[in-house]
Every structure is written in structure tokens, then in C-alpha cells.
Design an enzyme around this catalytic site. Structure first.
Site, PDB file in Angstrom:
ATOM      1  N   HIS A 170      -9.553  20.382 -21.523  1.00 30.46           N
ATOM      2  CA  HIS A 170     -10.993  20.125 -21.526  1.00 30.46           C
ATOM      3  C   HIS A 170     -11.737  21.453 -21.496  1.00 30.46           C
ATOM      4  O   HIS A 170     -11.631  22.215 -20.541  1.00 30.46           O
ATOM      5  CB  HIS A 170     -11.377  19.246 -20.329  1.00 30.46           C
ATOM      6  CG  HIS A 170     -10.803  17.864 -20.399  1.00 30.46           C
ATOM      7  ND1 HIS A 170     -11.056  16.887 -19.467  1.00 30.46           N
ATOM      8  CD2 HIS A 170      -9.998  17.282 -21.327  1.00 30.46           C
ATOM      9  CE1 HIS A 170     -10.424  15.779 -19.811  1.00 30.46           C
ATOM     10  NE2 HIS A 170      -9.765  15.990 -20.932  1.00 30.46           N
ATOM     11  N   LYS A 178     -15.078  15.857 -23.983  1.00 29.88           N
ATOM     12  CA  LYS A 178     -15.284  15.277 -22.637  1.00 29.88           C
ATOM     13  C   LYS A 178     -15.573  16.366 -21.598  1.00 29.88           C
ATOM     14  O   LYS A 178     -16.441  16.195 -20.741  1.00 29.88           O
ATOM     15  CB  LYS A 178     -14.023  14.501 -22.209  1.00 29.88           C
ATOM     16  CG  LYS A 178     -13.701  13.331 -23.121  1.00 29.88           C
ATOM     17  CD  LYS A 178     -12.390  12.667 -22.746  1.00 29.88           C
ATOM     18  CE  LYS A 178     -11.153  13.485 -23.028  1.00 29.88           C
ATOM     19  NZ  LYS A 178     -10.822  13.687 -24.446  1.00 29.88           N
TER      20      LYS A 178
END
Ligand code: GDP
Ligand code: IMO
Ligand code: MG
Length: 423
Positions: free
Chosen positions: A40, A15
Site C-alpha cells: 500500500h 487503497k
């Protein structure tokens, strides 16, 4: 309007990279749930950065980043991260906003997380131990402290009151680790947090939407870790699906336009819980090694397996996914043959639905096999140059989940992504 990028599996779908890639097309990037359990990864100037609290659009000078009310915020992690991104010239005064309704993760939440996991023994969730569960419990239990409370003179008193409550729970768990240092760091970080832009998130974001600004909501974790629809109890403590955008930011459902679902070309999971397509063999080990599948937050080896289309179809359904982004396709380059799970056999019966309880009965995944493409793909930039076997794999996925795969990511780099025409 608001577009959403979220994970369709058990987290770590890529993501961060995808949000960073798309952020150039948006004026606001907003996190709507989760906390520092997220890791992330993105690459800036060829340097690897792992973000836990700050949205992944922060390296785009034109974008504003909002930590929404649905997030749980650890000031210590935030402060550390602010130091990192500042070194890249990011102007936090201009670029970072925090909703005042965001709940705080206290040092005792981290202690409670650890104590609760220890007490669970073999049934442990495999939590990242960042205090997520206890912080959300204090939110729904109506005890929690929020970022806006920091501005009150009575904050320290409220903190001490809640800490006393937590201490009783910790005593019950016989947990007696010294957390004095965590508390010192916490209060230093709180002083720093108070210097940042703290706003009323719902008015802030709706004003931007009203002005026609493009907003991108960034999910953390993945749909199969959703508190309601994931593999409960082996889940996180928030709504990771698109519905979480509304209550995690204060935007109305009609404002949501595209939902980009991110899925790896195979599956991984970190922590405990059911994982029907897990491969406890050489193939699983190869996926882990080639895909560098080690947790971005905890460093734990990720469990690896073939793509689970039953779970993927389910995730597309509950999220209203409009297009899928398939990441880490290049990790499959070296495999002679590939498999994808299209159904489960449970107690002798076949199903293509996610059952209520995935652990109670053994699940036998039913596979369709494919010839691998067996060639390097990470340098490819055009759809036409993709191997036919990869196109066939993608086509098969489209047909099973009923949502088109529109992008294939073929490396961790910022621009390693190929748009598919859908032909
Ligand atoms: P997130 O939590 O969903 O943002 O994902 P993580 O950052 O935890 O894990 C994804 C990992 O895969 C990171 O190390 C990324 O750099 C890497 N990655 C992302 N996309 C690709 C891709 O298409 N190919 C390869 N080989 N690595 C990728
Ligand atoms: P990103 O955003 C993968 C998992 C943990 C554990 C369970 C509960 O990087 O995809 P928690 O700390 O929330 O109490 O842990 O959820 N988990 C994740 N797994 N990626 C994540 O985030 C995760 N965040 C939590 O491993 O099994
Ligand atoms: Mg991650």
C-alpha cells in the site's frame, strides 16, 4: 461504528493513499486480512512509503493502528516496516497494536509457497511468494502458530514440531533451498515483536467502538482476489470483502456503516488468472507506462485494461458498497477515446454476470466507448473544474453499478482527491 475501505478490483486500486487520506477522521485504523502480499503506497512529506503489514493510518499521530486477527503476520517484514515508520517520528508504543490471535507466517511457509508455485508450472497463481497461502492453510488446518503463542515458553518446541511437518512437505516437493538465514531473521524479529503492544483484538476494538471511537477497517488485495468470490483459483487465501471485517477483527455486522469501495478508472491485475478487459496492445502498454503500473510488493509489471463494469457491479453487490472512490482518473488524461466493459459475450450469449469459471470459455468483453477529456487534470481541486467528459464517464459508471462515485483521485499525492456532490 466501523467504516470500511477496500478494493473492488484485483488489488492495487490505491487503497493505501485513500486510507491515509481518510485516516484523519478516525481514531482507529485496522487491517482485517491479508499479509505482506499487500503493498500500500502513500506519500509522507513527499516521500514514497510502501506498507505491507502496518495499517495505512500509521502516519496520523491521533490514530491507533491495529493488526487484526484475520491478518497473517510476517515478523521480519513487520520489523523492517517498524524501522521505516519510526524514522518519521511515529511512536509505535502509542500507535501500533497487534491482535494475539493473528497467525504467524513462518520461514517454512515462504518456502512452501515457493515450492508449491514451482510445482504448479504453467498453472501457477503468480503468488507474491510471501507465504500467504501456506500460512492460511495452517490456520484452517488448525496447525498454525499465533502471535499470542510467542508468550509461551513452549513456543520454540511448537515451532520445531510444525517445522518438521513442513519439512516433510518440502521434501515431497523436492525443495531443498537453505532457509537457515530466514530462520535467524525470523527469531530476531520475533524478539522485537514481543516488545510491541500485543492485545486481545476483539475486546480492544469493541471497547473502542463502545466508547464511540470511529474505526476504519482497511482491506488488502481486492474483491476479485477474494478466496470465495474472486477468480478462483487465481485468488489470495483470505476473504477480502466486507464480510471479512467481521471475522478479521471480531466486530458484529451491525457495527459496519459505510463501505468505501476503491476502483481505478481502468483495470489492472498482477499475477496469473482471467482478466476479460486486458489489453495486450499499445493501449495496455500506455496505461502501464502513464500509470506506473508496476507491483508495489514484487515490482512485476501489472497487466492493464479498460474498466470492467461487470466485475465492478459484482464487487459492489457482494461488499454492500455505499460509495465508490475512483482513483487514477488522471492516468486517462492523454487518451483520445476510452472504453468501459458493460457485458460479456460467452459462447455466443451475452451476460452481465460474473460466470463460475472465467477461464473455461473465452470471454469477449462488450464495450461502450467514450470521448476522452484529453486535458491535464492532476492540478484540479474542485468538482466544477473537472472536464465534462470525465463527469460523463463517472455518470455512466454510476448508472451501471447503481452506487455513486463520490470521490475522484487525480494523482498519487495526499491531497489529490476531489469530492463529488452527486448532482
Ligand atoms: P494499493 O495496494 O491499493 O494501496 O495500491 P498500490 O499502492 O499498490 O498502487 C497504487 C499506485 O497508484 C501507487 O503507486 C499510488 O501512489 C498510485 N496512486 C494512487 N492514487 C493515484 C491517483 O489518483 N493517480 C495516480 N496517478 N496515481 C495514484
Ligand atoms: P494490495 O493490497 C495485487 C495477487 C498475486 C497473485 C494472487 C495470490 O497491494 O492490493 P498471494 O501472494 O496472496 O498468494 O498471491 O494475488 N495479489 C495481489 N495483487 N495487489 C495485492 O495486494 C495482492 N496481493 C496478492 O499477484 O496473483
Ligand atoms: Mg498494492
Amino acid at each position: 461504528m466501523v467504516d470500511v475501505i477496500l478494493g473492488l478490483q484485483w488489488g492495487d486500486e490505491g487503497k493505501g493513499k485513500i486510507v491515509d487520506y481518510f485516516a484523519k477522521d478516525y481514531e482507529v485504523i485496522a487491517r482485517f486480512q491479508g499479509g505482506p502480499n499487500a503493498g500500500h503506497t502513500l506519500y509522507v512529506e513527499d516521500k514514497k512509503i510502501v506498507l505491507h503489514q502496518i495499517p495505512s493510518g500509521v502516519f496520523h499521530q491521533g490514530a491507533i493502528n491495529l493488526i487484526g486477527n484475520g491478518v497473517v503476520l510476517d515478523p521480519v517484514t513487520l520489523r523492517r516496516e517498524c524501522d521505516t515508520v519510526s524514522q518519521f517520528g511515529v511512536d509505535l508504543k502509542k500507535n501500533l497494536f497487534i491482535a494475539e490471535r493473528t497467525h504467524l507466517i513462518l520461514p517454512t511457509h515462504r518456502a512452501l509457497d515457493k515450492a508449491a508455485e514451482l510445482a504448479k508450472g504453467n498453472d501457477k497463481i503468480g503468488s507474491t511468494l510471501k507465504g500467504i497461502g501456506p500460512a492460511y492453510m495452517d490456520k484452517t488446518g488448525r496447525n498454525g502458530l499465533r502471535v499470542g503463542d510467542l508468550m509461551n515458553k513452549s513456543f520454540t518446541t511448537a515451532y520445531i514440531k510444525l517445522r518438521l511437518k513442513h519439512q516433510k512437505l518440502l521434501d515431497n516437493f523436492n525443495f531443498n533451498e537453505d532457509i537457515t538465514q530466514w530462520e535467524e531473521e525470523f527469531f530476531e524479529a520475533v524478539d522485537f515483536l514481543k516488545t510491541l503492544n500485543i492485545v486481545n483484538g476483539e475486546y480492544f476494538i469493541n471497547k473502542k467502538i463502545g466508547e464511540g471511537k470511529r474505526v476504519l477497517a482497511e482491506g488488502a488485495q481486492g474483491s476479485m482476489l477474494d478466496i470465495d468470490f474472486g477468480t478462483f483459483p487465481f485468488v489470495t487465501s483470505s476473504n477480502t470483502i466486507s464480510a471479512g471485517v467481521c471475522n478479521g477483527l471480531g466486530v458484529a455486522p451491525q457495527k459496519i456503516r459505510d463501505v468505501f469501495g476503491v476502483s481505478k478508472a481502468y483495470c489492472t491485475r498482477v499475477g496469473s488468472g482471467p482478466f476479460p478487459t486486458e489489453l495486450n496492445n499499445g493501449i495496455g502498454a500506455e496505461l502501464r507506462q502513464v500509470g506506473s503500473e508496476f507491483g508495489a510488493t514484487t515490482g512485476r509489471p501489472r497487466r492493464c485494461g479498460w474498466l470492467d463494469l461487470v466485475a465492478l457491479q459484482y464487487a459492489c453487490m457482494i461488499n454492500g458498497v455505499t460509495q465508490v472512490i475512483m482513483t487514477k482518473a488522471d492516468v486517462l488524461d492523454g487518451f483520445e477515446n476510452l472504453s468501459a466493459c458493460t457485458g460479456y459475450k460467452i459462447d455466443g450469449k451475452e451476460t452481465n454476470q460474473i460466470p463460475f469459471q472465467m477461464l473455461r470459455h473465452p470471454i469477449q468483453p462488450l464495450y461502450t466507448s467514450f470521448k476522452g477529456w484529453h486535458q491535464p487534470t492532476s492540478n484540479i481541486t474542485e468538482e466544477n473544474d473537472l472536464p465534462q467528459a470525465m463527469k460523463d464517464y463517472v455518470q455512466f459508471i454510476n448508472s451501471k453499478i447503481g452506487v455513486p462515485v463520490r470521490y475522484v483521485s487525480n494523482g498519487p499525492g495526499r491531497d489529490q482527491i476531489i469530492t463529488l456532490s452527486g448532482k
